[in-house]
Design a protein around this motif. Structure first.
Motif, mmCIF file in Angstrom:
data_model
loop_
_atom_site.group_PDB
_atom_site.id
_atom_site.type_symbol
_atom_site.label_atom_id
_atom_site.label_comp_id
_atom_site.label_asym_id
_atom_site.label_seq_id
_atom_site.Cartn_x
_atom_site.Cartn_y
_atom_site.Cartn_z
ATOM 1 N N SER A 85 0.827 -1.206 0.000
ATOM 2 C CA SER A 85 0.000 0.000 0.000
ATOM 3 C C SER A 85 0.863 1.258 0.000
ATOM 4 C CB SER A 85 -0.924 0.000 1.217
ATOM 5 O OG SER A 85 -0.181 -0.023 2.426
ATOM 6 N N ARG A 86 2.007 1.177 0.651
ATOM 7 C CA ARG A 86 2.920 2.325 0.653
ATOM 8 C C ARG A 86 3.420 2.613 -0.756
ATOM 9 N NH1 ARG A 86 6.067 4.468 4.920
ATOM 10 N NH2 ARG A 86 7.828 5.714 4.183
ATOM 11 N N HIS A 87 3.764 1.559 -1.493
ATOM 12 C CA HIS A 87 4.229 1.739 -2.874
ATOM 13 C C HIS A 87 3.101 2.236 -3.773
ATOM 14 C CE1 HIS A 87 8.403 0.250 -3.063
ATOM 15 N NE2 HIS A 87 8.068 -0.469 -2.007
ATOM 16 N N ALA A 88 1.901 1.737 -3.560
ATOM 17 C CA ALA A 88 0.758 2.179 -4.367
ATOM 18 C C ALA A 88 0.482 3.663 -4.147
ATOM 19 C CB ALA A 88 -0.474 1.346 -4.026
ATOM 20 N N ASN A 89 0.522 4.106 -2.907
ATOM 21 C CA ASN A 89 0.314 5.524 -2.618
ATOM 22 C C ASN A 89 1.420 6.387 -3.213
ATOM 23 O OD1 ASN A 89 -2.027 5.020 -1.171
ATOM 24 N ND2 ASN A 89 -0.937 4.796 0.779
ATOM 25 N N SER A 90 2.646 5.866 -3.167
ATOM 26 C CA SER A 90 3.768 6.597 -3.757
ATOM 27 C C SER A 90 3.594 6.724 -5.264
ATOM 28 C CB SER A 90 5.080 5.890 -3.424
ATOM 29 O OG SER A 90 6.179 6.516 -4.048
ATOM 30 N N ALA A 91 3.127 5.635 -5.916
ATOM 31 C CA ALA A 91 2.896 5.673 -7.360
ATOM 32 C C ALA A 91 1.800 6.677 -7.713
ATOM 33 C CB ALA A 91 2.518 4.281 -7.864
ATOM 34 N N ARG A 92 0.728 6.704 -6.934
ATOM 35 C CA ARG A 92 -0.362 7.647 -7.171
ATOM 36 C C ARG A 92 0.131 9.094 -7.054
ATOM 37 N NH1 ARG A 92 -5.858 7.099 -6.725
ATOM 38 N NH2 ARG A 92 -5.542 4.986 -5.890
ATOM 39 N N SER A 93 0.886 9.358 -6.006
ATOM 40 C CA SER A 93 1.395 10.720 -5.794
ATOM 41 C C SER A 93 2.342 11.131 -6.905
ATOM 42 C CB SER A 93 2.102 10.800 -4.438
ATOM 43 O OG SER A 93 1.218 10.507 -3.380
ATOM 44 N N ARG A 94 3.154 10.186 -7.347
ATOM 45 C CA ARG A 94 4.126 10.509 -8.399
ATOM 46 C C ARG A 94 3.429 10.828 -9.712
ATOM 47 N NH1 ARG A 94 9.585 6.905 -9.425
ATOM 48 N NH2 ARG A 94 10.556 8.284 -10.980
ATOM 49 N N ILE A 95 2.387 10.089 -10.027
ATOM 50 C CA ILE A 95 1.649 10.347 -11.267
ATOM 51 C C ILE A 95 0.958 11.701 -11.203
ATOM 52 C CG2 ILE A 95 -0.313 9.608 -12.666
ATOM 53 C CD1 ILE A 95 0.388 6.721 -11.973
ATOM 54 N N LEU A 96 0.272 11.968 -10.109
ATOM 55 C CA LEU A 96 -0.453 13.231 -9.988
ATOM 56 C C LEU A 96 0.496 14.422 -9.938
ATOM 57 C CD1 LEU A 96 -3.275 12.274 -7.463
ATOM 58 C CD2 LEU A 96 -3.463 12.624 -9.935
ATOM 59 N N LEU A 97 1.671 14.215 -9.371
ATOM 60 C CA LEU A 97 2.640 15.299 -9.292
ATOM 61 C C LEU A 97 3.164 15.680 -10.670
ATOM 62 C CD1 LEU A 97 4.356 17.160 -7.452
ATOM 63 C CD2 LEU A 97 6.073 15.340 -7.396
ATOM 64 N N THR A 98 3.361 14.674 -11.523
ATOM 65 C CA THR A 98 3.951 14.938 -12.841
ATOM 66 C C THR A 98 2.926 15.135 -13.940
ATOM 67 O OG1 THR A 98 4.129 12.545 -13.239
ATOM 68 C CG2 THR A 98 6.043 13.656 -12.276
ATOM 69 N N ARG A 99 1.724 14.524 -13.776
ATOM 70 C CA ARG A 99 0.764 14.554 -14.875
ATOM 71 C C ARG A 99 -0.584 15.125 -14.478
ATOM 72 N NH1 ARG A 99 2.454 11.226 -18.915
ATOM 73 N NH2 ARG A 99 1.036 12.513 -20.141
ATOM 74 N N GLY A 100 -0.762 15.534 -13.224
ATOM 75 C CA GLY A 100 -2.075 15.956 -12.774
ATOM 76 C C GLY A 100 -2.328 17.445 -12.887
ATOM 77 N N ALA A 151 -4.137 20.860 -13.815
ATOM 78 C CA ALA A 151 -5.549 21.244 -13.951
ATOM 79 C C ALA A 151 -5.894 21.386 -15.437
ATOM 80 C CB ALA A 151 -5.786 22.568 -13.227
ATOM 81 N N PRO A 152 -7.106 20.958 -15.851
ATOM 82 C CA PRO A 152 -8.179 20.441 -14.989
ATOM 83 C C PRO A 152 -8.078 18.941 -14.727
ATOM 84 C CG PRO A 152 -8.977 20.607 -17.209
ATOM 85 C CD PRO A 152 -7.550 21.097 -17.240
ATOM 86 N N LEU A 153 -7.021 18.257 -15.214
ATOM 87 C CA LEU A 153 -6.882 16.822 -14.977
ATOM 88 C C LEU A 153 -6.219 16.623 -13.616
ATOM 89 C CD1 LEU A 153 -5.608 15.736 -18.506
ATOM 90 C CD2 LEU A 153 -7.952 15.812 -17.658
ATOM 91 N N CYS A 154 -7.027 16.392 -12.606
ATOM 92 C CA CYS A 154 -6.489 16.347 -11.250
ATOM 93 C C CYS A 154 -6.789 15.050 -10.534
ATOM 94 C CB CYS A 154 -7.005 17.525 -10.433
ATOM 95 S SG CYS A 154 -8.813 17.601 -10.384
ATOM 96 N N ARG A 155 -7.381 14.050 -11.229
ATOM 97 C CA ARG A 155 -7.649 12.756 -10.628
ATOM 98 C C ARG A 155 -7.097 11.666 -11.528
ATOM 99 N NH1 ARG A 155 -13.968 12.818 -9.279
ATOM 100 N NH2 ARG A 155 -13.975 13.519 -11.454
ATOM 101 N N ILE A 156 -6.779 10.511 -10.922
ATOM 102 C CA ILE A 156 -6.184 9.415 -11.682
ATOM 103 C C ILE A 156 -7.075 8.989 -12.832
ATOM 104 C CG2 ILE A 156 -5.580 6.974 -11.552
ATOM 105 C CD1 ILE A 156 -3.397 8.749 -10.533
ATOM 106 N N THR A 157 -8.372 8.891 -12.583
ATOM 107 C CA THR A 157 -9.282 8.455 -13.648
ATOM 108 C C THR A 157 -9.282 9.416 -14.817
ATOM 109 O OG1 THR A 157 -11.094 9.554 -12.463
ATOM 110 C CG2 THR A 157 -10.794 7.193 -12.085
ATOM 111 N N GLU A 158 -8.989 10.677 -14.561
ATOM 112 C CA GLU A 158 -9.009 11.678 -15.632
ATOM 113 C C GLU A 158 -7.707 11.690 -16.431
ATOM 114 O OE1 GLU A 158 -9.851 15.040 -13.194
ATOM 115 O OE2 GLU A 158 -11.995 14.982 -13.614
ATOM 116 N N VAL A 159 -6.625 11.256 -15.813
ATOM 117 C CA VAL A 159 -5.350 11.260 -16.534
ATOM 118 C C VAL A 159 -5.032 9.894 -17.125
ATOM 119 C CG1 VAL A 159 -4.449 13.059 -15.034
ATOM 120 C CG2 VAL A 159 -3.960 10.664 -14.507
#
Length: 307
Positions: A140-155, A157-165
């Motif tokens: 779960s720690r790695h999954a959260n890190s992956a989510r944060s990394r994606i949103l930090l680099t690709r999130g 606006a207005p694409l601010c959620r994983i489903t949107e990117v």
């Protein structure tokens, strides 16, 4: 004498020396450059929970991140890029940046955020390689890190959620794979007949996608259509990692060595015994070579002179 180098990384599976992209990059480059590196699969304990892998340890020096580790190996005269021109060096940097920007986010999503892949492959594997109770915490720690990394680099606006990117992630990743496939063509490696750091990065990022048994991956399906990239990964595994089989336990190896030594001594003793028996046979009277005695008449005829 140079200090021994130890590489701390995630272990291997799926026919790969490591299931971790960045660890696989360093392992491949070490093979390409001829660096002798002792592999230490990471042991997740409370002390090492925040550890960053891959990590190269040489004496008192500790180096993290693939690019920094590769630079350190080059300073130790393990350079897989020494034949590259300035143009090729610039191309290498551009393609590595492309991999990190376009392909890596989609890989993180594929392995860590796709619900089916995470539940059936990624989480069970990393949990089984972590001791209790960290087997609940590490995935779960790695999954959260992956989510944060994606949103930090690709999130943005207005694409601010994983489903949107998500759609953009896979579109960019497929385009990146297409560019790599076009650049590789029918060659074995990206520059000439020898692999370089670019080959190490491409192998590290593409090989897990090629080899993992994913339940749901449109990106893996796309990769399998690019036969030169999958062949590229298979060739590197065959040429550089086919002999990296797990060794025998020390006790078994010591027993085999002792038995081999005893067998060698026995063969030597038998060989010496056979030589002595042969010498005795040759020197015994009954085996001496006897020249036949000439007949008396022949001797008289030979000694008489003609009249």
């Amino acid at each position: 004498m140079a200090a021994a180098m130890e590489l701390r990384c995630w272990g291997g599976d799926w026919g790969l020396p490591s299931v971790h992209n960045e660890s696989l990059v360093v392992l491949a480059y070490a093979k390409f450059s001829g660096a002798k590196v002792n592999i230490s699969p990471i042991d997740w304990t409370w002390k090492t929970l925040t550890a960053t892998v891959p990590e190269l340890v040489c004496g008192d020096t500790s180096v993290k991140e693939p690019s920094q580790i590769l630079n350190f190996l080059r300073k130790q005269r393990f350079n897989a890029d020494y034949e590259l021109s300035a143009r090729q060096g610039a191309d290498t940097m551009a393609y590595i940046a492309l991999l990190e920007e376009k392909l890596q986010p989609a890989l993180l999503h594929t392995f860590w955020l796709d619900a089916e892949n995470y539940a059936n492959l990624t989480r069970p594997w990393f949990a089984s390689h972590s001791p209790f109770p960290l087997n609940f915490l590490v995935p779960s720690r790695h999954a959260n890190s992956a989510r944060s990394r994606i949103l930090l680099t690709r999130g943005e606006a207005p694409l601010c959620r994983i489903t949107e990117v998500e759609g953009k992630l896979y579109s960019d990743a497929k385009e990146c794979l297409n560019l790599l496939s076009y650049r590789l063509g029918e060659a074995n490696y990206f520059f000439g007949n020898l692999p370089t750091s670019l080959d190490a990065f491409v192998f590290g990022f593409v090989a897990p996608l090629h080899k993992a048994h994913l339940r749901n991956s449109p990106l893996q399906s796309h990769l399998r259509k690019l036969e030169n990239l999958t062949r590229f990964c298979d060739n590197i595994l065959a040429d550089y990692f086919s002999s990296a089989q797990p060794g025998l336990p020390p006790s078994v190896q010591e027993t085999m060595d002792a038995n081999l030594q005893k067998l060698t001594q026995l063969v030597n003793k038998e060989s010496n015994l056979i030589e002595k028996m042969d010498d005795n046979l040759r020197s015994s009277p009954q085996h001496k070579l006897h020249r036949p005695q000439p007949k008396p008449g022949l001797v008289i005829e030979k000694s008489s002179t003609p009249a």
